[in-house]
Design a protein around this motif. Structure first.
Motif, mmCIF file in Angstrom:
data_model
loop_
_atom_site.group_PDB
_atom_site.id
_atom_site.type_symbol
_atom_site.label_atom_id
_atom_site.label_comp_id
_atom_site.label_asym_id
_atom_site.label_seq_id
_atom_site.Cartn_x
_atom_site.Cartn_y
_atom_site.Cartn_z
ATOM 1 N N UNK A 80 1.346 -1.288 -0.112
ATOM 2 C CA UNK A 80 0.120 0.223 0.127
ATOM 3 C C UNK A 80 0.906 1.197 0.319
ATOM 4 N N UNK A 81 0.551 2.446 -0.649
ATOM 5 C CA UNK A 81 1.565 3.420 -0.674
ATOM 6 C C UNK A 81 0.619 4.928 -0.401
ATOM 7 N N UNK A 82 0.279 4.965 0.889
ATOM 8 C CA UNK A 82 -0.001 7.026 1.192
ATOM 9 C C UNK A 82 1.114 7.397 0.888
ATOM 10 N N UNK A 83 -0.071 8.572 0.654
ATOM 11 C CA UNK A 83 1.220 9.233 -0.358
ATOM 12 C C UNK A 83 0.242 11.417 0.323
ATOM 13 N N UNK A 84 1.349 11.637 0.915
ATOM 14 C CA UNK A 84 0.790 13.324 1.743
ATOM 15 C C UNK A 84 1.740 14.063 1.065
ATOM 16 N N UNK A 85 0.918 15.097 1.131
ATOM 17 C CA UNK A 85 1.183 15.691 -0.062
ATOM 18 C C UNK A 85 1.850 16.290 -0.817
ATOM 19 N N UNK A 86 1.108 16.412 -1.319
ATOM 20 C CA UNK A 86 1.143 15.747 -3.278
ATOM 21 C C UNK A 86 2.636 17.266 -3.700
ATOM 22 N N UNK A 87 3.423 16.698 -4.837
ATOM 23 C CA UNK A 87 4.012 18.145 -5.713
ATOM 24 C C UNK A 87 3.385 18.820 -6.010
ATOM 25 N N UNK A 88 3.864 20.888 -5.807
ATOM 26 C CA UNK A 88 3.211 21.332 -6.331
ATOM 27 C C UNK A 88 3.522 21.223 -7.938
ATOM 28 N N UNK A 89 2.803 22.556 -8.447
ATOM 29 C CA UNK A 89 3.116 22.427 -10.221
ATOM 30 C C UNK A 89 4.266 22.778 -10.704
ATOM 31 N N UNK A 90 4.844 23.696 -9.453
ATOM 32 C CA UNK A 90 5.991 23.922 -10.033
ATOM 33 C C UNK A 90 7.558 22.801 -9.091
ATOM 34 N N UNK A 91 6.930 22.270 -9.276
ATOM 35 C CA UNK A 91 7.663 20.590 -8.140
ATOM 36 C C UNK A 91 7.932 19.673 -9.128
ATOM 37 N N UNK A 92 6.977 19.596 -10.122
ATOM 38 C CA UNK A 92 6.723 18.250 -10.564
ATOM 39 C C UNK A 92 8.072 18.000 -11.876
ATOM 40 N N UNK A 151 4.322 1.020 -7.933
ATOM 41 C CA UNK A 151 4.840 0.771 -6.314
ATOM 42 C C UNK A 151 3.768 0.211 -5.984
ATOM 43 N N UNK A 152 2.456 0.167 -5.908
ATOM 44 C CA UNK A 152 1.331 -0.659 -5.511
ATOM 45 C C UNK A 152 1.390 -1.818 -5.566
ATOM 46 N N UNK A 153 0.621 -3.049 -4.500
ATOM 47 C CA UNK A 153 0.447 -4.219 -4.952
ATOM 48 C C UNK A 153 -0.512 -4.482 -6.737
ATOM 49 N N UNK A 154 -1.508 -3.934 -6.666
ATOM 50 C CA UNK A 154 -2.133 -3.875 -8.219
ATOM 51 C C UNK A 154 -2.955 -2.050 -8.030
ATOM 52 N N UNK A 155 -2.952 -1.903 -9.234
ATOM 53 C CA UNK A 155 -3.147 -0.679 -9.749
ATOM 54 C C UNK A 155 -4.963 -0.878 -9.316
ATOM 55 N N UNK A 156 -5.707 -1.068 -8.558
ATOM 56 C CA UNK A 156 -7.026 -1.092 -8.882
ATOM 57 C C UNK A 156 -7.966 -0.010 -7.925
ATOM 58 N N UNK A 157 -7.268 0.876 -7.342
ATOM 59 C CA UNK A 157 -7.194 2.111 -6.658
ATOM 60 C C UNK A 157 -7.692 1.557 -5.144
ATOM 61 N N UNK A 158 -6.905 0.380 -4.816
ATOM 62 C CA UNK A 158 -7.229 -0.208 -3.577
ATOM 63 C C UNK A 158 -6.460 -0.096 -2.340
ATOM 64 N N UNK A 159 -5.462 0.007 -3.290
ATOM 65 C CA UNK A 159 -3.337 0.087 -2.345
ATOM 66 C C UNK A 159 -3.169 1.559 -2.603
ATOM 67 N N UNK A 160 -3.489 2.506 -3.185
ATOM 68 C CA UNK A 160 -2.629 3.766 -2.797
ATOM 69 C C UNK A 160 -3.939 4.375 -2.494
ATOM 70 N N UNK A 161 -3.480 5.392 -1.697
ATOM 71 C CA UNK A 161 -3.827 6.321 -0.438
ATOM 72 C C UNK A 161 -3.721 7.670 -0.815
#
Length: 552
Positions: free
Chosen positions: A302-314, A326-336
């Motif tokens: 499971x991957x929990x992303x906090x504070x996504x990069x701003x546009x100028x940081x991309x 990264x996640x186990x399966x890209x079905x929306x369940x394993x990312x948060x």
């Protein structure tokens, strides 16, 4: 005092020899699960710890082993190692085809069609005393030793708290301890993990939780079994020190997937493996290779992303799709996603519910530990006693490839002539060796051949519930059926049972194809001689695993 000095000198000799890369007569301590691929030298003297025979170790090959094999497991298989452990010399070799399976010294090695590297073993002779397991011990990771904190002892009454029995998972939390998160947000992150651990209700028979910090290099803070009492666990999390450095999350995932869930590190057999990775912003390294290893190891990442990069940081983000890769399966369940460390409280419950959703743990379910296999065995007079034994040997070879247990794969068997006999059901032998013994001891019936009614009987008596992609029926017959096979086979297919037909001698090809599931060519096997059945073991196992993967 003399013993302490001797041990200190032995350690210094080991450090010096390791530093300068010279060939040393001092054994390098490894764990029971260390693989040949983990060693760097062409020839390495290693020291296996005691009691490796207690663990379920992966061994592929006989004499020459695939490099993904456990070195100590291979040494047990060769008879070079006993329960007390000891030294063995590892010789790296080129990869090869057809690693053979065998049973020796209490270890079942598995077959493997091909691997890129190999190793062989020799038993050292005339070793100095410090190389024996009587005077040496395996060096463990710093965090593997029982943590000193908390100082307060837990009462017996509190120690028996079971935890949440509906959440039987082993969870490794990978925290972001980089300069990117900073000290203030690091403390907020700790508070979030404390709340998460509280809601999970960690306990001896509930979820277990260990923790790794991601920085320049990963640091294991505590293992899964270091804290199974809630108050001790929460105290240990609050005491974590901030590391700083880069956000090398990929290194931390690799480190955790390689050994964190091993049984000698506290991982529990049959329990889903979960890795919860917290990332502030974006990682500094590549996550994909580590994530592949985690998935192949049966880890639900499971991957929990906090504070996504701003546009100028991309522009600074190495891989904008790092979450999907990264996640186990890209079905929306394993990312948060959580917008800020200042608003994590409301996300604790939904994330806890995901971590405890056992049926959704896709990556820990492999064909080897999740399938139900029924064997439908022709016991007609045309087979004969000697050939019937060859059929049983063939089916044992297939069954041996799977992790049969009360929480893993299961096998059952029906023998048929004009009549049918349930030899044993899927739930009769949860122990692998007991199941294989029961299969070997099936007595030969002798009689006619009514394959169609046998398929109907096996469908009803072996498979209690529908499980498309999990229930498999392997029909072995040497002749033409006296009744219709097409309709019973179609009924089995509709019930979600995948049918493989294996024909020998006079079995009609069109009848075999009528029984087999789609695609017919992938589920139909034929040989003129009973001795040819052994060649179908690995193709059949691969076919089962392919069907399982396609449907799960």
């Amino acid at each position: 005092m003399c013993v302490s000095v001797l041990l200190l000198l032995t350690g210094l000799v080991f450090q010096i020899s390791s530093t300068f890369g010279s060939v040393s007569n001092v054994a390098f301590p490894i764990s029971c699960s260390s693989r040949g691929a983990d060693l760097t030298r062409d020839s390495e003297l290693v020291l296996c710890p005691p009691r490796c025979s207690d663990w379920r170790l992966a061994v592929f090959g006989t004499g020459v082993y695939a490099s993904i094999s456990s070195v100590c497991g291979a040494a047990l298989h060769r008879g070079f190692l006993g329960a007390s452990g000891g030294p063995v010399r590892v010789h790296k070799m080129q990869g090869r085809h057809n690693y053979l399976s065998s049973y020796a010294h209490g270890v079942h090695s598995q077959a493997l069609p091909h691997w890129t590297a190999s190793f062989s073993l020799t038993k050292p002779v005339n070793l100095p005393q410090e190389l024996t397991s009587e005077t040496s011990s395996t060096a463990l990771p710093e965090a593997a030793a029982p943590a000193k904190k908390p100082a307060k002892k837990t009462s017996v009454k509190k120690a028996v708290l079971a935890g949440n029995k509906d959440c039987q998972v082993d969870i490794a939390v990978v925290m972001d301890s980089s300069n990117n998160v900073g000290r203030r947000r690091f403390n907020l992150q700790k508070n979030f993990v404390v709340k998460l651990a509280s809601m999970l209700k960690v306990g001896p028979t509930g979820p277990h939780l260990g923790l790794v910090q991601a920085s320049d290099s990963p640091k294991t803070e505590f293992l899964l079994t270091n804290y199974t009492h809630p108050k001790e666990l929460l105290f240990a999390i609050k005491e974590l020190a901030f590391l700083g450095g880069n956000t090398n999350t990929g290194k931390a995932i690799m480190h955790t997937a390689e050994s964190f869930f091993n049984q000698e590190q506290g991982g529990r057999r049959g329990h889903p493996r979960v890795m919860l990775v917290l990332v502030d912003g974006w990682p500094s390294d590549d996550l994909e290779p580590a994530a592949i290893l985690a998935r192949e190891s049966g880890v639900n990442l499971f991957l929990v992303s906090v504070a996504k990069p701003a546009t100028e940081e991309l522009g600074m983000v190495l891989d904008k799709d790092f979450i999907k890769k990264a996640v186990c399966k890209d079905n929306g369940f394993f990312s948060y996603s959580i917008p800020s460390w200042f608003s994590t409280t409301k996300h604790v419950r939904p994330l806890t519910e995901r971590l405890c959703s056992l049926d959704a743990m896709l990556c820990s379910k492999t064909c080897f530990n999740s399938v139900n296999i029924g064997f439908l065995i022709d016991g007609s007079s045309s087979v004969g006693e000697a050939n019937f034994e060859l059929v049983l040997d063939f089916l044992i070879g297939v069954a041996r490839s799977f992790d049969i247990s009360d929480v893993g794969a299961r096998i059952g068997a029906v023998q048929f002539t004009y009549d049918q006999r349930l030899e044993f059901g899927l739930f009769d032998h949860p122990d692998k060796e007991d199941a294989l013994t029961a299969l070997k001891r099936i007595p030969y019936m002798s009689g006619g051949t009514s394959t169609g009614s046998a398929i109907s009987y096996a469908t009803q008596s072996l498979f209690r519930q529908a499980g498309r992609g999990r229930n498999f029926l392997i029909v072995v017959t040497d002749g033409q059926s006296y009744d219709d096979v097409r309709l019973p086979a179609m009924a089995a297919h509709r019930q979600g049972i995948t049918v493989f037909s294996v024909g020998v001698a006079w079995a009609p090809p069109d009848e075999l194809r009528s029984m087999a599931s789609e695609l017919k060519d992938d589920h139909t096997f034929f040989t003129r001689e009973f001795t040819g059945l052994v060649n179908f073991i690995q193709p059949l196992v691969r076919g089962i695993c392919k069907d399982f993967s396609d449907n799960n």
